[in-house]
Motif scaffolding. Structure first.
Motif, PDB file in Angstrom:
ATOM      1  N   GLY A  34     -44.221   4.524  14.094  1.00 18.41           N
ATOM      2  CA  GLY A  34     -43.477   4.690  15.353  1.00 18.41           C
ATOM      3  C   GLY A  34     -42.142   3.977  15.292  1.00 18.41           C
ATOM      4  N   LEU A  35     -42.170   2.718  14.816  1.00 16.96           N
ATOM      5  CA  LEU A  35     -40.912   1.943  14.762  1.00 16.96           C
ATOM      6  C   LEU A  35     -39.935   2.579  13.783  1.00 16.96           C
ATOM      7  N   ALA A  36     -40.488   3.029  12.649  1.00 22.47           N
ATOM      8  CA  ALA A  36     -39.628   3.668  11.640  1.00 22.47           C
ATOM      9  C   ALA A  36     -38.972   4.918  12.214  1.00 22.47           C
ATOM     10  N   THR A  37     -39.749   5.692  12.940  1.00 24.90           N
ATOM     11  CA  THR A  37     -39.217   6.945  13.505  1.00 24.90           C
ATOM     12  C   THR A  37     -38.113   6.670  14.522  1.00 24.90           C
ATOM     13  N   TYR A  38     -38.440   5.772  15.448  1.00 20.82           N
ATOM     14  CA  TYR A  38     -37.486   5.589  16.542  1.00 20.82           C
ATOM     15  C   TYR A  38     -36.257   4.744  16.147  1.00 20.82           C
ATOM     16  N   SER A  39     -36.356   4.081  14.978  1.00 16.57           N
ATOM     17  CA  SER A  39     -35.145   3.358  14.544  1.00 16.57           C
ATOM     18  C   SER A  39     -34.427   4.122  13.420  1.00 16.57           C
ATOM     19  N   TYR A  40     -34.747   5.427  13.384  1.00 12.27           N
ATOM     20  CA  TYR A  40     -34.104   6.286  12.346  1.00 12.27           C
ATOM     21  C   TYR A  40     -32.587   6.280  12.510  1.00 12.27           C
ATOM     22  N   HIS A  41     -31.940   6.175  11.366  1.00 12.85           N
ATOM     23  CA  HIS A  41     -30.470   6.242  11.384  1.00 12.85           C
ATOM     24  C   HIS A  41     -30.019   7.133  10.251  1.00 12.85           C
ATOM     25  N   PRO A  42     -29.162   8.121  10.538  1.00 17.32           N
ATOM     26  CA  PRO A  42     -28.811   9.085   9.480  1.00 17.32           C
ATOM     27  C   PRO A  42     -28.062   8.454   8.296  1.00 17.32           C
ATOM     28  N   GLN A  57     -30.415   0.173   8.664  1.00 18.12           N
ATOM     29  CA  GLN A  57     -30.590  -0.087  10.095  1.00 18.12           C
ATOM     30  C   GLN A  57     -32.021   0.149  10.565  1.00 18.12           C
ATOM     31  N   ASN A  58     -32.780   0.845   9.777  1.00 13.68           N
ATOM     32  CA  ASN A  58     -34.164   1.108  10.192  1.00 13.68           C
ATOM     33  C   ASN A  58     -34.929  -0.201  10.260  1.00 13.68           C
ATOM     34  N   SER A  59     -35.617  -0.423  11.378  1.00 15.06           N
ATOM     35  CA  SER A  59     -36.293  -1.705  11.569  1.00 15.06           C
ATOM     36  C   SER A  59     -37.442  -1.897  10.592  1.00 15.06           C
ATOM     37  N   MET A  60     -37.920  -0.819   9.958  1.00 14.79           N
ATOM     38  CA  MET A  60     -39.001  -0.951   8.993  1.00 14.79           C
ATOM     39  C   MET A  60     -38.465  -0.931   7.560  1.00 14.79           C
ATOM     40  N   GLY A  61     -37.161  -1.271   7.443  1.00 11.66           N
ATOM     41  CA  GLY A  61     -36.559  -1.443   6.125  1.00 11.66           C
ATOM     42  C   GLY A  61     -36.427  -0.149   5.362  1.00 11.66           C
ATOM     43  N   PRO A  62     -36.196  -0.238   4.010  1.00 13.17           N
ATOM     44  CA  PRO A  62     -35.999   0.983   3.214  1.00 13.17           C
ATOM     45  C   PRO A  62     -37.181   1.933   3.297  1.00 13.17           C
ATOM     46  N   ALA A  63     -38.404   1.347   3.345  1.00 10.31           N
ATOM     47  CA  ALA A  63     -39.589   2.218   3.414  1.00 10.31           C
ATOM     48  C   ALA A  63     -39.560   3.022   4.692  1.00 10.31           C
ATOM     49  N   GLY A  64     -39.248   2.336   5.782  1.00 11.20           N
ATOM     50  CA  GLY A  64     -39.174   3.021   7.082  1.00 11.20           C
ATOM     51  C   GLY A  64     -38.088   4.083   7.071  1.00 11.20           C
ATOM     52  N   ILE A  67     -39.319   7.096   5.151  1.00 10.32           N
ATOM     53  CA  ILE A  67     -40.318   7.860   5.931  1.00 10.32           C
ATOM     54  C   ILE A  67     -39.629   8.659   7.032  1.00 10.32           C
ATOM     55  N   ALA A  68     -38.741   7.983   7.760  1.00  9.74           N
ATOM     56  CA  ALA A  68     -38.059   8.650   8.884  1.00  9.74           C
ATOM     57  C   ALA A  68     -37.199   9.791   8.383  1.00  9.74           C
ATOM     58  N   ASP A  69     -36.552   9.572   7.218  1.00  6.28           N
ATOM     59  CA  ASP A  69     -35.708  10.625   6.674  1.00  6.28           C
ATOM     60  C   ASP A  69     -36.539  11.837   6.257  1.00  6.28           C
ATOM     61  N   LEU A  70     -37.654  11.546   5.598  1.00  2.00           N
ATOM     62  CA  LEU A  70     -38.532  12.645   5.165  1.00  2.00           C
ATOM     63  C   LEU A  70     -39.031  13.460   6.346  1.00  2.00           C
ATOM     64  N   PHE A  79     -39.574  15.548  14.866  1.00  2.02           N
ATOM     65  CA  PHE A  79     -40.152  14.347  14.240  1.00  2.02           C
ATOM     66  C   PHE A  79     -40.301  13.205  15.223  1.00  2.02           C
ATOM     67  N   TYR A  80     -39.516  13.236  16.309  1.00  2.59           N
ATOM     68  CA  TYR A  80     -39.632  12.186  17.333  1.00  2.59           C
ATOM     69  C   TYR A  80     -40.996  12.222  18.040  1.00  2.59           C
ATOM     70  N   THR A  81     -41.585  13.415  18.030  1.00  2.00           N
ATOM     71  CA  THR A  81     -42.864  13.525  18.748  1.00  2.00           C
ATOM     72  C   THR A  81     -44.046  13.200  17.850  1.00  2.00           C
ATOM     73  N   LEU A  82     -43.750  12.876  16.572  1.00  2.00           N
ATOM     74  CA  LEU A  82     -44.868  12.630  15.651  1.00  2.00           C
ATOM     75  C   LEU A  82     -45.698  11.403  16.022  1.00  2.00           C
ATOM     76  N   PRO A  83     -45.073  10.272  16.357  1.00  2.00           N
ATOM     77  CA  PRO A  83     -45.916   9.104  16.690  1.00  2.00           C
ATOM     78  C   PRO A  83     -46.858   9.362  17.849  1.00  2.00           C
ATOM     79  N   PRO A  84     -46.354   9.881  18.995  1.00  2.00           N
ATOM     80  CA  PRO A  84     -47.335  10.150  20.061  1.00  2.00           C
ATOM     81  C   PRO A  84     -48.405  11.151  19.641  1.00  2.00           C
ATOM     82  N   LEU A  85     -48.020  12.120  18.807  1.00  2.00           N
ATOM     83  CA  LEU A  85     -49.014  13.096  18.350  1.00  2.00           C
ATOM     84  C   LEU A  85     -50.115  12.398  17.568  1.00  2.00           C
TER      85      LEU A  85
END
Ligand SMILES: Nc1ncnc2c1ncn2[C@@H]1O[C@H](COP(=O)(O)OP(=O)(O)OP(=O)(O)O)[C@@H](O)[C@H]1O
Length: 910
Positions: A34-42, A57-64, A67-70, A79-85
């Motif tokens: 969730g944090l990785a998704t919502y702190s996604y930065h292009p 800038q992603n709060s979950m670092g390079p891994a985050g 993941i967010a980019d993928l 992809f924003y709706t993935l965490p609640p899903l």
């Protein structure tokens, strides 16, 4: 063994631990994701993009960031709706191991998620939902690929529609939704919100002390106080109310039953016990005498099936019901107790009143059925609590005459019967019964019967004896393997060996395994007509065509309804009591019904039997003795039947009872119905030159056609009579036209297949041979009768006939009743009934041509007026006939069709 025990003890704890660990890991993953998704930065470096040199800038670092980019690249804006899903899927899998749908929960979630992501991203792609600056657009790789594929196949709108539907399906699967109940709940929530808001609004206004409360109309507060309930709630509430009501009703009826059983007279209970005991403990033949009534009940005939017309019987019942209620109202005007009852009913709620009237009507119908076949026990038991609902006709008439003396204007409006019924005291009073066999005689006779049958090699045991006024029925149980036919064939030998006149074998007794042997009593009691007419069954029947036939074998009156038969064939050898039987039927009607209710056509070729009735006001035409007139009478009846059918169809009723009710109601309401068959030209030519007005409809009487010897008619007039009888028999029931056909020649050339097929009710008096019996009843038995009114009555639809000892009607009795009626009024004969006999007598070619046709043509040509009423007046014939003549002229091209002014053009030059 000990190992496995420790395993089984350890496994639940282990399971619990594993579950909890799994939960924590899942939670961790979800948070991370969730944090990785919502702190996604292009601009973050990722799988597809090396990024800028700026710090991640992603709060979950390079891994985050990866993941967010993928996910953003693959699913696009979705992809924003993935965490609640994922959270939702986790909750579903964790909390509801059993899916509502018949599928595995994990499978549901997987399918739901795949559909959602695939077609959701297609929608995002097609409609550019979300951030279009994502690396692969708002649809992502998946949305782009699938969207373009769909677009190529089903176009833009099609793709949108399909994707929407599949997304909805995915939501259904994921949330296991029931759309209707969701709507239900939504509606409920909205309703509650609205109500809350309104209540608050009212409270606020009240607080403000506005005048609105004093004048609610102005402010629309009345509307607010009673907000319209949404249909969904109304339905629910109604359902709830009705189920509550049902429960209450059930409880009430149970309570009443309980009460009734508790209130039952102890003596009655005792008697019931006693009778039950006697049935069990006293298998002696005499103990069963008491059951003889039940035997009769078992024979209760059902109403015959007449195809389409039979369904009309319901309306008959309706009419009876209507009558009953009407009488009950009358009763309340006269009888204080009934009035009290009515007022009680009125004070009750409307629903109760309705329920009560329905109950009454049902009882009336049941009672009528029971009553008609002499089941007195049943009728008295059931009727007593509702006595006012089933007033007899005579009682009702008495009440009517009482009513007429009251000044009440509503009573004056009612159709007063123009006749009173003759007093039954003119009938001969019954003499004391001499009785049949004594108990000792019955015992020795049953032993003798067993012995005689054994002499013929038939072993039987007498199990029951039913003594009656004319015969005694012994019920025998044959030894195993003995055929009934063997005993039937022994009837004559038995009669001889028992030294009695005749023995009748009843092969089947309904509901029993025994065979009946009917042996005549040594001393035969006469069944007097006054006995059978002064019975509850006759009194309580509301049908004007109620017939009291006589007594059954156990001495109970047999009362039937001609309206339900609806026609009867009476046959028997000469001197068997047919004429007396027919007289009993006629007197039954004369003592029950006025000429307003029943009219008769009597045919008496012997000029002896029915001529006695000459001059009674019930007759439609003088007693017919000429067979040509008789045939024409039948033809008139067919015409009348057709006319009645037309009237009934115009009024939208299905039978005469419904017709009469409608006409009477209209008269009582002060708006009589105009004759729908009246034609405008009738108004032009009245006898005295005064213009006629449209006539009003009057109630129609039943018509009973009684033929004392219809064999003569068949012989003299021929086939045409058979056809006419068949036509009347097939259709006339609904029109209220009924046939009583008697013959002393029960041969197949008289009682033809056509007549038998159309007259289902038969009455067989004594005949000389089994063949004759078969001709009448389709079975033997009438040849074993005793004569003098002894008969077998076969109601329509019943396989076995009922033995009836016909009531004896003396000539003096007939004379007395005839005199009574003659004093009450003159007959209003209809001339048309017997005119024009030639057309039936002449050959087939002139069959359809009226004898007066030529004369009618002459009149029309002379007067140059083709008017039905002028033809009617000049030839002194009925309207129907005149109309037929004019129509025949039209068909022949002599006159034109009727114009708008009601005139017909004469097509033949002067
Ligand atoms: N129910 C009855 N009880 C006692 N006697 C009866 C009864 N019915 C008829 N009889 C006697 O039988 C005689 C003949 O009866 P009825 O005249 O009715 O016979 P029928 O069948 O009409 O004969 P026919 O065809 O010759 O006129 C009567 O005179 C009467 O004495």
């Amino acid at each position: 063994m000990p190992e496995s025990t420790s395993e089984s003890v350890r496994s639940p704890i282990w399971n619990m631990f594993a579950k909890q660990a799994g939960f924590i890991v899942a939670l961790l993953f979800l948070f991370f994701f969730g944090l990785a998704t919502y702190s996604y930065h292009p601009d973050d470096p990722s799988w597809f993009y090396s990024g800028t040199n700026n710090p991640i800038q992603n709060s979950m670092g390079p891994a985050g960031a990866v993941i967010a980019d993928l996910t953003s690249s693959f699913f696009g804006a979705l992809f924003y709706t993935l965490p609640p899903l994922f959270i939702w899927v986790a909750i579903v899998l964790w909390r509801n191991p059993h899916a509502m749908l018949p599928l595995n929960n994990a499978l549901l979630c997987t399918v739901g998620s795949v559909l959602y992501l695939s077609f959701g991203s297609v929608l995002c792609f097609l409609h550019t939902v979300g951030n279009p600056e994502l690396q692969y657009g708002s649809g992502g790789i998946l949305g782009n690929g699938l969207g373009q594929l769909l677009y190529g196949v089903i176009g833009y709108d099609g793709s949108t529609l399909v994707s929407l539907a599949l997304v909805l399906l995915s939501v259904t699967l994921l949330f296991q939704l029931h759309w209707l109940s969701l709507m239900d709940r939504l509606g409920e929530a909205v309703y509650k919100i609205v109500i809350n808001l309104r209540e608050k609004q009212i409270e606020r206004r009240q607080k403000k002390g506005e005048k609105s409360l004093a004048r609610p109309d102005e402010d629309g507060l009345d509307e607010l106080e009673e907000p319209e309930e949404p249909a969904i709630f109304r339905k629910k509430r109604n359902k709830l109310d009705s189920s509550k009501k049902e429960n209450l009703d059930k409880n009430e009826s149970l309570a009443t039953e309980d009460e009734e059983s508790q209130q039952q007279d102890p003596l009655e209970k005792e008697q019931k016990k006693e009778s039950a005991f006697s049935k069990l403990a006293l298998p002696s033949i005499f103990s069963k005498k008491k059951e003889s009534k039940e035997d009769v009940v078992e024979f209760t005939p059902e109403e015959p099936d007449f195809g389409g017309l039979d369904s009309l019987s319901v309306d008959d019942a309706d009419m009876e019901i209507g009558d009953t209620l009407y009488i009950e109202e009358d009763f309340s005007e006269v009888d204080p107790t009934a009035a009290q009852k009515t007022s009680q009913t009125l004070s009750d709620p409307l629903t109760e009143e309705k329920a009560e009237s329905v109950e009454h009507s049902q009882i009336t119908k049941e009672q009528a059925d029971n009553v008609l076949f002499g089941d007195q026990a049943a009728t008295t038991d059931t009727i007593s609590p509702h006595k006012p609902a089933v007033r007899t006709l005579s009682e009702a008439k008495q009440l009517d005459s009482l009513d007429s003396s009251t000044p009440d204007s509503t009573v004056e409006q009612r159709n007063e019967p123009s006749y009173s019924l003759p007093d039954r005291s003119v009938l001969t009073q019954p003499k004391p019964k001499k009785g049949g066999y004594t108990e000792d005689e019955l015992l020795s006779l049953s032993e003798l019967l067993e012995q005689r049958l054994l002499d013929f090699g038939v072993k039987v045991e007498v199990v029951e004896v039913n003594p009656g006024p004319v015969i005694t029925r012994f019920e025998i149980q044959p030894a195993p393997g003995i055929k009934v036919s063997r005993i039937t064939n022994l009837a004559k030998d038995l009669a001889r060996s028992l030294s009695v006149m005749s023995v009748r074998v009843v092969e089947v007794i309904a509901g029993k395994s025994t065979i009946g042997i009917e042996i005549p009593n040594q001393v035969r009691d006469t069944v007097y007509f006054s006995e059978v007419i002064n019975c509850d069954a006759y009194d309580r029947s509301s049908s004007p065509l109620t017939l009291s036939l006589g007594h059954d074998i156990s001495g109970e009156p047999v009362v039937v309804d001609l309206a339900k038969m609806p026609h009867v064939l009476v046959a028997g050898t000469t001197g068997s009591g047919k004429s007396v039987g027919v007289n009993a039927m006629i007197l039954s009607m004369l003592l029950k019904s006025t000429p307003d209710e029943v009219r008769m056509i009597m045919v008496d070729p012997k000029m002896l039997e029915l001529s006695i009735y000459e001059g009674i006001p019930h007759l439609l035409t003088p007693v017919i003795t000429d067979m040509k007139d008789a045939a024409n009478g039948l033809r008139w009846s067919v015409d009348e039947m057709e006319r009645r059918y037309k009237l009934m169809s115009k009024l939208g009723v299905r039978n005469i009872a419904g017709y009469n009710k409608k006409v009477r109601d209209a008269i009582e309401a002060g708006s009589p119905i105009e004759d729908p068959l009246w034609q405008p030209e009738m108004a032009m030519f009245s006898e005295d030159g005064v213009a006629r007005t449209v006539p009003h409809l009057e109630p129609l009487p039943y018509i009973v056609i009684i033929v004392d010897e219809f064999a003569d008619m068949m012989m003299i007039v021929g086939k045409k009579v058979e056809e006419l009888i068949a036509r009347i028999a097939q259709k006339a029931r609904a029109a209220g036209i009924h046939l009583i056909l008697a013959t002393q020649r029960p041969s197949v050339d008289v009682i033809t297949g056509l007549i038998k097929a159309n007259i289902p009710t038969r009455m067989a008096f004594q005949v000389s041979s089994k063949i004759d019996s078969r001709t009448i009843l389709d079975q033997g038995g009438a040849d074993q009768l005793l004569g003098m009114g002894d008969m077998l009555y076969l109601p329509a639809g019943l396989p076995t006939p009922i033995r009836v000892h016909g009531a004896f009607v003396s000539d003096d009795e007939v004379h007395a009743v005839v005199e009574e009626w003659k004093q009450r009024g003159e007959p209003a004969y209809i001339e048309d009934v017997v005119v024009n006999p030639e057309d039936l007598m002449s050959g087939d070619d002139s069959e359809d041509k009226d004898a007066l046709y030529d004369e009618a043509v002459k009149i029309v040509l002379e007067t140059r007026k083709a008017s039905i009423s002028s033809v009617q007046r000049r030839l002194k014939i009925g309207y129907n006939r005149a109309a037929n003549l004019v129509e025949a002229m039209e068909a022949a091209g002599l006159v034109g069709p009727m114009g708008t002014n009601g005139q017909r053009e004469i097509l033949i030059p002067e």
